[in-house]
Design an enzyme around this catalytic site. Structure first.
Site, short mmCIF file in Angstrom:
data_model
loop_
_atom_site.label_atom_id
_atom_site.label_comp_id
_atom_site.label_asym_id
_atom_site.label_seq_id
_atom_site.Cartn_x
_atom_site.Cartn_y
_atom_site.Cartn_z
N PRO A 89 -17.45 -16.82 -26.15
CG PRO A 89 -17.25 -17.58 -23.97
CD PRO A 89 -17.22 -18.05 -25.39
CB CYS A 90 -16.93 -11.27 -27.07
SG CYS A 90 -18.09 -10.43 -25.96
CG ASN A 91 -16.30 -12.70 -21.28
OD1 ASN A 91 -16.91 -13.20 -22.20
ND2 ASN A 91 -16.75 -12.71 -20.04
#
EC number: 2.1.1.37
Length: 585
Positions: free
Chosen positions: A542-544
């Site tokens: 995840p790049c959140n």
DNA sequence: GCGAACATGAATACATTA
DNA sequence: TAATGTATTCATGTTCGC
């Protein structure tokens, strides 16, 4: 057919290594560009006459030996020429062993017993101390200190008593650090040995070069915490073309892959390129110091998508899946052509995100343009284009700009039409899932090298699968997926992948997990024994907490979601260790 | 409760200018 | 070379309507 060696003097060996390094020969080096001499030398190296002739013909009579070897190696990559025996000899020569000893070891152990050949050669070099690398490497250049510390020396001694060469022992200590147990150091060396064996036919010639300056930079133990203070800056390339893009041979390059990083298994990790400072240094350090490949998907489709990929795949002989997507908005979305204002200079879209513009914005644009019957004032144009860029709007009517719909996004990202449609998925969720996915053509280009390597199919461990960008890429490459173990937290995404699996009549097994943390070390081992190991570990965590669009919690790799990167590392490490154990037994 | 719509900047890289 | 301007960005939280 391997001929007897006639160039086993140290001078000749040095010459060959220099050429493998692609460095210009020094004035004192013996360089003979005579094609006859080169021909004889290549015959001595074990290459067949036909193959040498073909390579010389391709490169011209004045080509250097390294260029010819590269070409011949390319033939072997393509499985068109060159016997495995010649590759075996060349492989060990590239590792710095003398050809005479290689041939002797092959005669003694049989060509198929690579591990025994490697052991015999290592033992031989241990006795005679004649490995070229040992002479070439300047160990004193470690910038930690100029003298080996006693603890490292003890580890080296113990490793040598265990049967490893001085080179292997020193390298392991340098790479893993002083605080690592002897067992771990031995594992490191075994991993490198197995990796070299596995990579014999799978890596390009550049990657097989001995890394003479491997210790000429600071080696930080991978387990060290990474702080902004000790992270080395990693700049993004401009243009962002990675190790090469299709149809642009000027950008095709080579790389040196650290020995420890070589497969099996292959791994492929992805995340956003424009992460906060220091993030990619940390990612690279935790993935065996592999240099990230930063690629903008605007070279593969009509939309930008700047991403970093850390992988240990070969990079020679990549190919693009067909049909290649259109590279401009107007070609990819021809219906927009009619309405596209002359004053909007865009030919490509920006990155496709997870949300789209409000109806209020498109309404404002229409009003602003309709206020001027002719061409709008410069200020209005500028403001409209700015918003169009910001929200990736395209022209769908007179003065009518609109966000991309999900079908268009699927197409731009390389997914089959309706890939995310149906099954009760909402439009909001559909856009979110697409915005978080791979650009299939880009990933497929990188994965394409696997096609000749796994003609009978591939076992894939797919982490953070999302809507299955990696699986779609493999499918479009026509690489059979024997087994896919997929880990994906979103039920909606799991449904999309399952639908894809059924719709495309996959013959392999799809095994699904919800959470990476559910995939314990024991579970991984059990799975590997069940399916016969994994050939590829693929995933983008995840790049959140890394993404620029996040105004709330852009907290870096330690963020709630993005810290799952370390789960990728954990799982990959277990897969690698288990792979080694399975190969030993 | 769920989905749609909407408002909410800042970090970073790169280009331009003084 | 430093200051300034410009462009870009796999998003989150809140509100509202059904």
């Amino acid at each position: 057919m391997v001929q007897d060696s006639s160039w086993n003097s140290d001078d000749d060996l040095d010459f060959e290594i220099d050429n493998f390094q692609s460095s210009p020969p020094s004035s004192s080096s013996h360089v003979d560009t005579s094609s006859d001499h080169m021909f004889a030398k290549l015959v001595d190296m074990g290459y067949s006459v036909d193959v040498i002739a073909r390579a010389i013909e391709e490169n011209g009579p004045n080509a250097e030996t390294c260029a010819i070897i590269d070409t011949i190696s390319t033939y072997s990559m393509n499985c068109e020429a060159s016997s495995s025996k010649t590759n075996t000899v060349a492989h060990f020569i590239a590792m710095g062993f003398h050809e005479e000893k290689i041939i002797k070891a092959i005669h003694e152990h049989g060509e198929e017993n690579m591990e025994q050949i490697a052991n015999a050669l290592l033992l031989s070099s241990e006795v005679s101390g004649d490995m070229a690398e040992e002479e070439d490497i300047d160990w004193s250049e470690s910038d930690d200190d100029d003298e080996k510390d006693p603890e490292s020396f003890d580890s080296c001694t113990q490793l040598r008593h265990m049967g490893f060469s001085a080179l292997e022992a020193s390298l392991a200590v340098q790479r893993c650090g002083d605080d690592v147990s002897i067992a771990d150091l031995a594992d490191f060396i075994c991993a490198a040995q197995i990796a070299r064996e596995f990579d014999e036919f799978h890596t390009d010639p550049e990657e097989q070069k001995p890394r003479q300056n491997i210790n000429k930079r600071r080696i930080v133990p991978r387990r060290d915490p990474i702080t902004s203070a000790n992270a080395q800056p990693l700049s993004l390339p401009n243009p962002m073309v990675g190790f090469g893009i299709p149809n642009e041979s000027v950008f095709i390059t080579h790389r040196s892959l650290p020995a420890i990083a070589r497969g099996p298994p292959y791994f492929y990790y992805e995340n956003i390129a424009n992460a906060p400072v220091g993030v990619w240094e940390t990612i690279s350090r935790h993935l065996y110091d592999v240099t990230p490949e930063f690629v903008d998907s605007k070279f593969f489709c009509a939309a930008a998508r700047k991403r970093g990929y850390v992988h240990n795949l070969p990079i020679s002989n990549r190919f693009q899946i067909q049909p290649a997507p259109k590279l401009t908005i107007q070609e990819a979305l021809p219906a927009t052509r009619r309405w596209w204002p002359k004053w909007d200079p865009r030919t490509q879209l920006n990155c496709i995100l997870t949300v789209h513009a409000s109806a209020q914005l498109t309404k404002w644009i229409r009003s602003a343009l309709e206020a001027h019957p002719g061409e709008p004032p410069e200020a209005t144009k500028r403001k409209v284009i700015e918003q169009c860029r910001r929200w990736n709007l395209v022209w769908v009517g007179k003065n009518k700009a609109a966000p991309l719909d999900a079908d268009e996004i699927e197409s731009l990202l390389g997914f089959p039409r309706n890939h995310t449609r149906g099954g009760g998925i909402s439009m909001t969720q559909r856009l979110k899932s697409l915005g978080n996915s791979f650009q299939v053509d880009t990933v497929a280009y990188h994965l394409s090298v696997l096609k000749p390597l796994f003609p009978d199919g591939i076992n894939v461990l797919s982490l953070f699968t999302g809507i299955g960008g990696g699986e779609v890429a493999l499918h479009r490459l026509q690489i059979p997926m024997r087994t896919v173990v997929s880990v994906e937290i979103s039920e909606v995404n799991r449904n999309i992948l399952r639908d894809f699996w059924e719709q495309t009549n996959q013959r392999g097994r799809l095994i699904e997990f919800e959470d990476v943390q559910e995939l314990t070390n024991e579970k991984i081992v059990e799975l590997m024994k069940r399916v016969g190991g994994f050939d590829l570990v693929i995933g983008g965590s995840p790049c959140n907490n890394l993404a620029g669009g996040n105004r709330v919690s852009r907290s870096g790799l330690e963020g709630e979601q993005s810290s799952l990167f370390f789960e990728y590392c954990r799982i990959l490490e277990v897969v690698r260790e288990t792979t080694m154990e399975m190969r030993r037994s």
